[in-house]
Motif scaffolding. Structure first.
Motif, short mmCIF file in Angstrom:
data_model
loop_
_atom_site.label_atom_id
_atom_site.label_comp_id
_atom_site.label_asym_id
_atom_site.label_seq_id
_atom_site.Cartn_x
_atom_site.Cartn_y
_atom_site.Cartn_z
N PRO A 173 0.82 -1.21 0.00
CA PRO A 173 0.00 0.00 0.00
C PRO A 173 0.86 1.26 0.00
O PRO A 173 1.89 1.32 0.65
N GLY A 174 0.42 2.25 -0.76
CA GLY A 174 1.13 3.52 -0.84
C GLY A 174 2.19 3.56 -1.92
O GLY A 174 2.79 4.61 -2.17
N THR A 175 2.44 2.45 -2.60
CA THR A 175 3.41 2.43 -3.69
C THR A 175 2.67 2.55 -5.01
O THR A 175 1.47 2.28 -5.09
N PRO A 176 3.36 2.95 -6.09
CA PRO A 176 2.70 3.07 -7.39
C PRO A 176 2.13 1.72 -7.84
O PRO A 176 2.69 0.66 -7.55
N ALA A 177 1.01 1.80 -8.55
CA ALA A 177 0.35 0.59 -9.02
C ALA A 177 1.24 -0.15 -10.03
O ALA A 177 1.95 0.45 -10.81
N VAL A 178 1.21 -1.47 -9.95
CA VAL A 178 1.97 -2.31 -10.87
C VAL A 178 1.11 -2.57 -12.10
O VAL A 178 -0.08 -2.87 -11.99
N VAL A 179 1.69 -2.43 -13.29
CA VAL A 179 0.94 -2.66 -14.52
C VAL A 179 0.66 -4.15 -14.66
O VAL A 179 1.56 -4.98 -14.51
N PHE A 180 -0.58 -4.48 -14.93
CA PHE A 180 -0.99 -5.88 -15.08
C PHE A 180 -1.44 -6.11 -16.52
O PHE A 180 -2.24 -5.34 -17.06
N GLU A 181 -0.92 -7.15 -17.14
CA GLU A 181 -1.33 -7.49 -18.49
C GLU A 181 -2.44 -8.52 -18.45
O GLU A 181 -2.37 -9.49 -17.68
N LYS A 182 -3.46 -8.31 -19.27
CA LYS A 182 -4.62 -9.20 -19.33
C LYS A 182 -4.19 -10.65 -19.55
O LYS A 182 -3.30 -10.93 -20.35
N VAL A 183 -4.83 -11.57 -18.83
CA VAL A 183 -4.54 -13.00 -18.94
C VAL A 183 -5.79 -13.72 -19.42
O VAL A 183 -6.85 -13.62 -18.78
N LYS A 184 -5.68 -14.42 -20.55
CA LYS A 184 -6.79 -15.25 -21.03
C LYS A 184 -6.72 -16.59 -20.31
O LYS A 184 -5.66 -17.21 -20.24
N CYS A 185 -7.84 -17.02 -19.80
CA CYS A 185 -7.90 -18.27 -19.04
C CYS A 185 -8.14 -19.45 -19.97
O CYS A 185 -8.75 -19.30 -21.03
N LYS A 186 -7.66 -20.61 -19.54
CA LYS A 186 -7.81 -21.82 -20.34
C LYS A 186 -9.01 -22.60 -19.84
O LYS A 186 -9.09 -22.97 -18.67
N LEU A 187 -9.97 -22.87 -20.76
CA LEU A 187 -11.14 -23.64 -20.41
C LEU A 187 -10.83 -25.13 -20.48
O LEU A 187 -10.12 -25.57 -21.37
N ALA A 188 -11.40 -25.87 -19.53
CA ALA A 188 -11.28 -27.33 -19.57
C ALA A 188 -12.17 -27.85 -20.69
O ALA A 188 -13.23 -27.27 -20.96
N PRO A 189 -11.76 -28.91 -21.38
CA PRO A 189 -12.60 -29.44 -22.46
C PRO A 189 -13.95 -29.91 -21.92
O PRO A 189 -14.02 -30.48 -20.82
N GLY A 190 -15.01 -29.66 -22.69
CA GLY A 190 -16.35 -30.06 -22.28
C GLY A 190 -16.61 -31.52 -22.54
O GLY A 190 -15.85 -32.20 -23.25
N SER A 191 -17.69 -32.03 -21.97
CA SER A 191 -18.08 -33.41 -22.22
C SER A 191 -18.63 -33.54 -23.65
O SER A 191 -18.73 -32.55 -24.37
N ARG A 192 -19.00 -34.72 -24.03
CA ARG A 192 -19.40 -35.00 -25.42
C ARG A 192 -20.53 -34.09 -25.91
O ARG A 192 -20.52 -33.62 -27.02
N TYR A 193 -21.52 -33.84 -25.08
CA TYR A 193 -22.69 -33.04 -25.50
C TYR A 193 -22.54 -31.57 -25.13
O TYR A 193 -23.47 -30.81 -25.31
N CYS A 194 -21.39 -31.19 -24.63
CA CYS A 194 -21.18 -29.79 -24.25
C CYS A 194 -20.16 -29.15 -25.17
O CYS A 194 -19.56 -28.18 -24.89
#
Length: 194
Positions: A173-194
């Motif tokens: 707290p009180g320090t300059p904000a750290v730049v964060f780069e967007k992270v795309k999340c990895k989806l788990a594979p769906g079941s056969r009908y999904c």
């Protein structure tokens, strides 16, 4: 001939309408999940009497329904687990059972959590990993989403799981904000009908 042309146009319009409905409701496009902002202002480890984290973590998570015609309804609560070195230290509820995600829309979740002593079962290897990452001030935290959904016009319930590996720079707290780069999340594979 005019009647024949009108009949042909009506049949053609019916075929096009049927194809549009098939494309809209038969083929599921899975959601897109991303962490667009995250901030870690405290992460400290206490080892006595048990291993526990003192932390302050906030993040902004987006879930986009890529289906242009189908809404998605949660059949179980949507939750996010935070873990360090494979060990969960926090669980946050994003959406309740029965909540709906409209077609083509993006939902934004702002999560703020912290604790002075959240239990975490790290073991010797986990404590050593924490000490290594603490030297650099960059911590690897994973956010894992889990839930169950049902797509509109479908009867099958589908598991919804995504993992978001984050590298978070500690910013007291009180320090300059750290730049964060967007992270795309990895989806788990769906079941056969999904």
């Amino acid at each position: 001939t005019i009647l024949c042309c009108a009949c042909c146009l009506a049949v053609l319009a019916g075929v096009v309408l049927l194809l549009v409905l098939l494309l809209a409701y038969c083929f599921i496009r899975h959601a897109e999940v991303a962490v667009v902002d995250a901030s870690l202002t405290r992460l400290a480890l206490a080892t006595s009497p048990a291993t526990a984290f003192a932390y302050n973590l906030s993040l902004t998570l987006t879930v986009r329904n890529k289906n242009w015609a189908m809404s998605v309804r949660n059949t179980q609560p949507l939750e996010a687990d935070y873990s360090f070195d494979g060990q969960r230290f926090e669980r946050v509820r994003l959406a309740d059972e029965g909540s709906t995600h409209p077609a083509g829309k993006t939902q934004v979740y702002h999560l703020v959590s912290g604790s002075d002593g959240a239990y975490v079962a790290l073991g010797n290897a986990g404590v050593a990993e924490f000490k290594e990452e603490n030297k650099t001030g960059v911590f690897q935290v994973e956010v894992a989403l889990s839930g169950e959904v049902r797509y509109q016009a479908h009867f099958t319930k589908c598991k919804f799981q995504a993992k978001c590996p984050l590298k978070l720079q500690l910013a007291p707290p009180g320090t300059p904000a750290v730049v964060f780069e967007k992270v795309k999340c990895k989806l788990a594979p769906g079941s056969r009908y999904c």
